[in-house]
Design a protein around this motif. Structure first.
Motif, PDB file in Angstrom:
ATOM      1  N   SER A 140      45.926  55.259  30.965  1.00 35.71           N
ATOM      2  CA  SER A 140      47.369  55.453  30.831  1.00 35.71           C
ATOM      3  C   SER A 140      47.886  56.184  32.058  1.00 35.71           C
ATOM      4  O   SER A 140      47.142  56.894  32.736  1.00 35.71           O
ATOM      5  CB  SER A 140      47.685  56.278  29.576  1.00 35.71           C
ATOM      6  N   CYS A 141      49.177  55.994  32.319  1.00 32.53           N
ATOM      7  CA  CYS A 141      49.823  56.755  33.390  1.00 32.53           C
ATOM      8  C   CYS A 141      50.688  57.874  32.845  1.00 32.53           C
ATOM      9  O   CYS A 141      51.349  58.578  33.607  1.00 32.53           O
ATOM     10  CB  CYS A 141      50.663  55.818  34.264  1.00 32.53           C
ATOM     11  N   GLY A 142      50.729  58.043  31.526  1.00 29.38           N
ATOM     12  CA  GLY A 142      51.480  59.144  30.940  1.00 29.38           C
ATOM     13  C   GLY A 142      52.951  58.833  30.752  1.00 29.38           C
ATOM     14  O   GLY A 142      53.466  57.810  31.192  1.00 29.38           O
ATOM     15  N   GLU A 143      53.634  59.741  30.106  1.00 32.53           N
ATOM     16  CA  GLU A 143      55.035  59.528  29.737  1.00 32.53           C
ATOM     17  C   GLU A 143      55.989  59.671  30.909  1.00 32.53           C
ATOM     18  O   GLU A 143      56.991  58.989  30.992  1.00 32.53           O
ATOM     19  CB  GLU A 143      55.438  60.532  28.640  1.00 32.53           C
ATOM     20  N   GLU A 175      49.415  61.596  38.365  1.00 31.97           N
ATOM     21  CA  GLU A 175      49.684  61.578  36.927  1.00 31.97           C
ATOM     22  C   GLU A 175      48.827  60.524  36.230  1.00 31.97           C
ATOM     23  O   GLU A 175      48.309  60.748  35.136  1.00 31.97           O
ATOM     24  CB  GLU A 175      51.174  61.293  36.686  1.00 31.97           C
ATOM     25  N   CYS A 176      48.679  59.375  36.862  1.00 28.33           N
ATOM     26  CA  CYS A 176      47.878  58.300  36.263  1.00 28.33           C
ATOM     27  C   CYS A 176      46.426  58.726  36.129  1.00 28.33           C
ATOM     28  O   CYS A 176      45.792  58.506  35.090  1.00 28.33           O
ATOM     29  CB  CYS A 176      47.986  57.035  37.110  1.00 28.33           C
ATOM     30  N   GLU A 178      45.246  61.734  35.980  1.00 23.46           N
ATOM     31  CA  GLU A 178      45.137  62.832  35.020  1.00 23.46           C
ATOM     32  C   GLU A 178      45.148  62.327  33.589  1.00 23.46           C
ATOM     33  O   GLU A 178      44.470  62.881  32.713  1.00 23.46           O
ATOM     34  CB  GLU A 178      46.275  63.828  35.235  1.00 23.46           C
ATOM     35  N   ASN A 179      45.909  61.264  33.328  1.00 25.41           N
ATOM     36  CA  ASN A 179      46.074  60.762  31.964  1.00 25.41           C
ATOM     37  C   ASN A 179      45.041  59.716  31.557  1.00 25.41           C
ATOM     38  O   ASN A 179      45.021  59.309  30.398  1.00 25.41           O
ATOM     39  CB  ASN A 179      47.479  60.182  31.783  1.00 25.41           C
ATOM     40  N   SER A 180      44.212  59.245  32.496  1.00 26.71           N
ATOM     41  CA  SER A 180      43.314  58.133  32.196  1.00 26.71           C
ATOM     42  C   SER A 180      41.887  58.554  31.893  1.00 26.71           C
ATOM     43  O   SER A 180      41.138  57.763  31.320  1.00 26.71           O
ATOM     44  CB  SER A 180      43.304  57.137  33.364  1.00 26.71           C
ATOM     45  N   PRO A 382      47.890  54.496  24.154  1.00 20.26           N
ATOM     46  CA  PRO A 382      49.127  54.732  24.916  1.00 20.26           C
ATOM     47  C   PRO A 382      49.989  53.479  24.984  1.00 20.26           C
ATOM     48  O   PRO A 382      49.484  52.358  25.094  1.00 20.26           O
ATOM     49  CB  PRO A 382      48.617  55.126  26.304  1.00 20.26           C
TER      50      PRO A 382
END
Length: 528
Positions: A140-143, A175-176, A178-180, A382
């Motif tokens: 995921s790349c997050g919100e 961000e990607c 960090e969220n993956s 996600p």
């Protein structure tokens, strides 16, 4: 294809920062190779899938694989599995991949398993969520990534300063990553193919029997190159390219989608209710004007977010995959044009992952330590997993990395080329040029090594009117794979042939079940 929120996440996935592509491990001697025996020795525990309104014969399970095949002790992840058991005595399994990359297999089999019931005459029909996809450690790349990338839109105010846009994309990449989670550096088709071989052994099969669609054909071709002695009966339907760069694929995709749109408009304008009237030439112009108008002044979507022209383009892309969707697309466009009602068209725009009936894959036992790498709950997948996985896999598979100087120098020329390929889909596909910026180079294995495979015969199905994987990719890939490849020419429309052509369906089943191959270059006629 994607709603506004999901499209932003898709654009954000442009800059997923990979740490490596995960090439096959090649050692000088067997003693130097990592010990993978605990993965190959596992057996799958099947049980009923938990959820409402599911097929009675659908079972779920999981298989465990190393995150990093070079260092299997560093961690594991689980792959979500589903199967429909053979109606008689099974001779083994046939494994399905429905495409993407980024498409989950479990929900697809739950929703469309009836299409494969003929194969249960001899096989358990099995599918899986590949690594990074669906319930299998989804990336995921997050919100918040989409908003940052919106600032970097090369068509926005900073269009004259593409370097500023690239800087924003690079920050979004953090961000990607960090969220993956830990799977991201080890995503890609080379590692997915190794997972497929672990799955083959866990199923108890000496050789892999396989049916892959679209991206699934890339996965099947890589498997044939990596594991030629373990290759059984493989079918590749809607054949992907093994050689073209992502920017070249974007041009080809825009051209194919433009052709499919024009075929749709030829059909639509024969109906008095067509949103664009009864003249095909003006209808094509009206579509361009509608896209431009919505990009300038988006209308409210279902959840209050703006619905833009590029959202419309993404929805049309999805609808053009099958001629059976044309009546629904026509009706949705009429509602949008006449009433400003986006509900119909946004049904085509959904890109999130939802499992029919709330499928739950049992997660008891297995090798994942302390739950790390275990299956995620359905509700925790996600919303941007499909586009994030698509970007991650495609970039892991592609070694081309244009520099900031090259992008800055060529962006205007590329924009013109994409616009010439399609006035409707060109801008939408131009994101292919930037989507791997900021990542390390992907693997060269697919371009360099997937050729002249020493396997039993492989059946490749190409559809003449395919808007996503043009027919020439079938013949080009067949030439690369060598004498093992047999081509079936489907003279029909839509993406892939198995689900739309009775002739293709029959010939594929005959090959998988009985080993009966059509002659190389033989064809199936267009369906009425």
């Amino acid at each position: 294809m994607l709603s506004t929120h999901q499209r932003r996440a898709f654009t954000g996935a442009v800059t997923l920062a990979l740490l490596g592509a995960g090439l096959p491990t090649v050692a000088a001697a067997d003693t130097d190779r990592p010990d993978l025996s605990r993965f190959y020795d596992q057996r799958i525990k099947w049980s009923a899938c938990e959820g409402d309104s599911l097929p009675d014969d659908l079972q779920c399970g999981k298989a465990t694989v190393p995150v990093n095949y070079a260092k299997p002790a560093d961690g594991t992840l689980d792959l979500a599995l589903a199967r429909i058991r053979a109606t008689g005595k099974a001779r083994g399994s046939v494994v399905l991949n429905f495409g993407g990359p980024g498409g989950p297999g479990v929900s697809e089999l739950a929703a469309g398993g009836e299409d494969f019931m003929g194969l249960t005459d001899g096989y358990d029909v099995v599918t899986f969520d590949p690594r990074g996809v669906g319930r299998s450690s989804p990336v995921s790349c997050g919100e918040g990534t989409g908003e940052a990338v919106d600032e970097a839109d090369p068509d926005a105010d900073d269009r004259d300063d593409p370097r500023a846009a690239l800087d924003i994309l690079r920050r979004a990449a953090d961000e990607c990553a960090e969220n993956s989670g830990p799977v991201l550096p080890h995503i890609g088709t080379v590692n997915a193919s190794r997972d497929l071989d672990v799955l083959r052994e866990a199923l108890g099969d000496k050789k892999l029997n396989y049916l892959g669609f679209s991206y699934g054909t890339r996965l099947g071709a890589v498997y044939a190159a990596q594991f030629p002695k373990k290759t059984g009966r493989l079918v590749l339907d809607g054949v992907d390219t093994l050689t073209e760069s992502l920017s070249e694929q974007g041009i080809v995709g825009a051209q194919g989608q433009q052709t499919a749109l024009e075929d749709f408009l030829d059909w639509c304008t024969e109906d008095i209710n067509c949103a664009f009237g009864q003249d095909t030439r003006t209808a094509r112009q009206d579509v361009v004007r509608l896209v431009d108008s919505l990009d300038e002044d988006p209308v409210p979507g279902d959840f209050g977010e703006p619905f833009s022209g590029q959202d419309l383009v993404g929805a049309i892309v999805q609808a053009l995959y099958s001629k059976e969707l044309w009546p629904a697309l026509s009706q949705a466009l009429t509602s949008l044009v006449q009433d400003g009602d986006t509900r119909g068209i946004m049904r085509f725009a959904g890109g999130g992952i939802s499992l029919p009936g709330g499928i739950t894959v049992p997660n008891d036992g297995g090798l994942a330590e302390d739950g790390e790498g275990g299956l995620v709950d359905e509700g925790d997948i996600p919303v941007d997993n499909l586009p994030a996985a698509l970007m991650a896999v495609n970039c892991a598979d592609d070694p081309d990395r244009p520099t900031a100087d090259q992008i800055t120098e060529n962006i205007d020329r590329l924009r013109a080329e994409y616009q010439a390929a399609s006035p409707v889909f060109g801008e939408y596909r131009l994101t292919q040029v930037l989507m791997c910026y900021g990542r390390p180079k992907g693997t060269t294995y697919i371009r360099d090594k997937v050729r002249d495979v020493d396997t039993p015969k492989l059946l490749l199905v190409g559809t003449r009117g395919d808007p996503a994987t043009p027919y020439r990719w079938t013949t080009e890939t067949a030439a690369r794979l060598g004498s093992s490849a047999v081509v079936l020419d489907n003279k029909g429309e839509g993406h892939t042939g198995y689900g739309s052509s009775k002739c293709v369906h029959r010939k594929v089943d005959d090959f998988l079940l009985y080993g009966s191959l059509p002659a190389d270059g033989s064809s199936c006629g267009a369906e009425d």
